[in-house]
Scaffold this active site. Sequence first.
Site, PDB file in Angstrom:
ATOM      1  N   ARG A 199       0.816  -1.221   0.000  1.00 21.66           N
ATOM      2  CA  ARG A 199       0.000   0.000   0.000  1.00 21.66           C
ATOM      3  C   ARG A 199       0.847   1.268   0.000  1.00 21.66           C
ATOM      4  O   ARG A 199       0.392   2.326   0.450  1.00 21.66           O
ATOM      5  CB  ARG A 199      -0.948   0.052   1.212  1.00 21.66           C
TER       6      ARG A 199
ATOM      7  N   ARG B 265      -2.938   6.391  -0.207  1.00 23.95           N
ATOM      8  CA  ARG B 265      -3.170   6.461   1.238  1.00 23.95           C
ATOM      9  C   ARG B 265      -2.466   7.604   1.966  1.00 23.95           C
ATOM     10  O   ARG B 265      -3.016   8.688   2.097  1.00 23.95           O
ATOM     11  CB  ARG B 265      -2.780   5.145   1.905  1.00 23.95           C
TER      12      ARG B 265
ATOM     13  N   TYR C  50     -15.929 -10.989  -0.163  1.00 24.78           N
ATOM     14  CA  TYR C  50     -16.602  -9.702  -0.393  1.00 24.78           C
ATOM     15  C   TYR C  50     -17.907  -9.881  -1.168  1.00 24.78           C
ATOM     16  O   TYR C  50     -18.924  -9.265  -0.861  1.00 24.78           O
ATOM     17  CB  TYR C  50     -15.687  -8.764  -1.181  1.00 24.78           C
TER      18      TYR C  50
END
Lengths: 364, 364
Positions: A38, A42, A167
């Site tokens: 990541r 972010r 999900y």
Amino acid sequence: MNELPENHPLSDGRTTHAPLVRALRGDRPERLPVWFMRQAGRSLPEYREIRKSIGMLEACLEPEVATEITLQPIRRHGVDAAVFFSDIVVPLLLAGVDVDLVAGRGPVFAHPVRTAEDVARCRREFGPDRLREAIEPVRAAVSRTVEELGSTPLIGFAGAPFTLAAYLVEGAPSKDHLRARSLMHSDPETWRELLDWTAELSDVFLTAQVEAGASAVQLFDSWAGSLGVADYRDHVAPASRRALQTVQSMRLPGGGAPLPTIHFAVGSGHLLEEVATLGTSAHGIDWRTPLDEASARFGDRFPLQGNLDPAYLDAPAEVLEAHLDDVVRRGRRAPGHVLNLGHGVPPSADPDVLTRIVELAHER
Amino acid sequence: MNELPENHPLSDGRTTHAPLVRALRGDRPERLPVWFMRQAGRSLPEYREIRKSIGMLEACLEPEVATEITLQPIRRHGVDAAVFFSDIVVPLLLAGVDVDLVAGRGPVFAHPVRTAEDVARCRREFGPDRLREAIEPVRAAVSRTVEELGSTPLIGFAGAPFTLAAYLVEGAPSKDHLRARSLMHSDPETWRELLDWTAELSDVFLTAQVEAGASAVQLFDSWAGSLGVADYRDHVAPASRRALQTVQSMRLPGGGAPLPTIHFAVGSGHLLEEVATLGTSAHGIDWRTPLDEASARFGDRFPLQGNLDPAYLDAPAEVLEAHLDDVVRRGRRAPGHVLNLGHGVPPSADPDVLTRIVELAHER
């Protein structure tokens, strides 16, 4: 065996001797390679600036934007690899699934997938062929990024079939993925069909990134940790193997080496013996399992990636440095080590601390 | 050693030979005892009926209501133990902390506890003495429940110090408890002060339930699974030991046996060797670790509680029954076994399936 074409970007060997690629092949390069899960997006102010005018999924699918975001942490931190800026739902979205990323929540699906009929409809309408037809923006972004990166490798990335399925069944993020795990036991045949489908999409998504120039790939299983060993082995691992099948068969032109592949599953300390059977070249380890212990359980057969605890990012400099030294020391047991966090960069991370970690790693 | 007073409800030995108490002491009673974590509340229609006219925390603190809710699963399912209807934030609330339970989210604190000053203020203003002064409704509810239960044991319950602290630092539920774990490393002294305080509150809360007639207690650590072994051992286990200290020293009048204590931490398969040092008589095991494997890692020293996977509750009857048989078979390895779920009853559970599990357990 699939040989990549002569005109493939990596056929000039530009990343063959990069520390990341060497470490993932079990070598000990002169420099300890480091990147951060990541790292693109972010916490970076330059990323937040871009996101003021474009949504997350739009940014993933606009090649110029995805390239810029992918390159930002290279410029800022001097990490040893870029990781393609994307999201695990992108292959689903490109295949036609109605999904949105809701801020502060995560992926939300217009139609949760819970019955045999739901799964059959997904396979019929949102199959891998449809993904292949829509995947050009991803190829374009990878090509452009690889051109800019030169000798720095790009890591391609996809969500693992179980995480995608969890999900889809829940319709949104959930704590224990209970609906998904219930479907697994109530209707194992439908479950298998569902994972076959998500595995095919992960396969196509990874393959496209490699064909466009990624030097390695990572399969990311956010939720495998919710499973016991038997469930993972019987109902999940076969699909992860299927997702990796094509990229694992790929070779650089002229009989080159196989492409390094990384598997990472959060909270999967109890599953190490099972993920060892997936056939990846290396394994990411989360912050809970010390690298020397993980390596011992793997029979010291795999290069490892990890596993600074993100909880140390706010600690005083000397505490963080001692933690880094401990991780590096334990990582020496494995046949190769790529320093990383043991989980994604938290949105609250101070970018200067990440840069400092890269400097410290390169001094080791 | 603290001997309970002569007039203690259990001094007549009413629950001494109950299957639950015997199994928790390492015996094999003629009937396999079974109860369900979160059996009181959540999935039961008669509970939902009560909750139409009263909030969750009010229900915990109204003795008549808490008693009724605690007894409902006894009447409906015929389980072998009642578990006191409460919430892990109740001791905090009674000590004066401003906390609310937000539907669909969980505990939300008006003032997150993040600095040395915050912790000092909590210790000063919301200490164990203030909890002792306010705890009468809990004592009254336990006394009333024990009277109604007769020979069926009541299990008292408290959240573990780490879980309370994780909520307090984050101010609300979180995924990886990163702020809490960051405080642990950034300021270990403040962290220790924080856990000393939550441990004292857990201790007082457990002790009050035992003094009022609970036959066993369970310390519940929802979030310990987010910790690596070293962090758990160095920064958390001492506080859990402290929370259990008083109840572990208690004896029934006339030199009776010690009170059985149970420790349960979700996702803590990697911590079994550490929780083994807490001094509890028995251990709850979550759905991820097979009971025979857990028992082996414990050196077969502890009675175990668990661990039906809640994901089987929706499965066809024969699939659930095969799973139950597997759990019972594996549980035979331990010196005692209390059948339970490997996590709390999901709100979506069909109560009739729980009743069927009790019947199946009692036929085994």
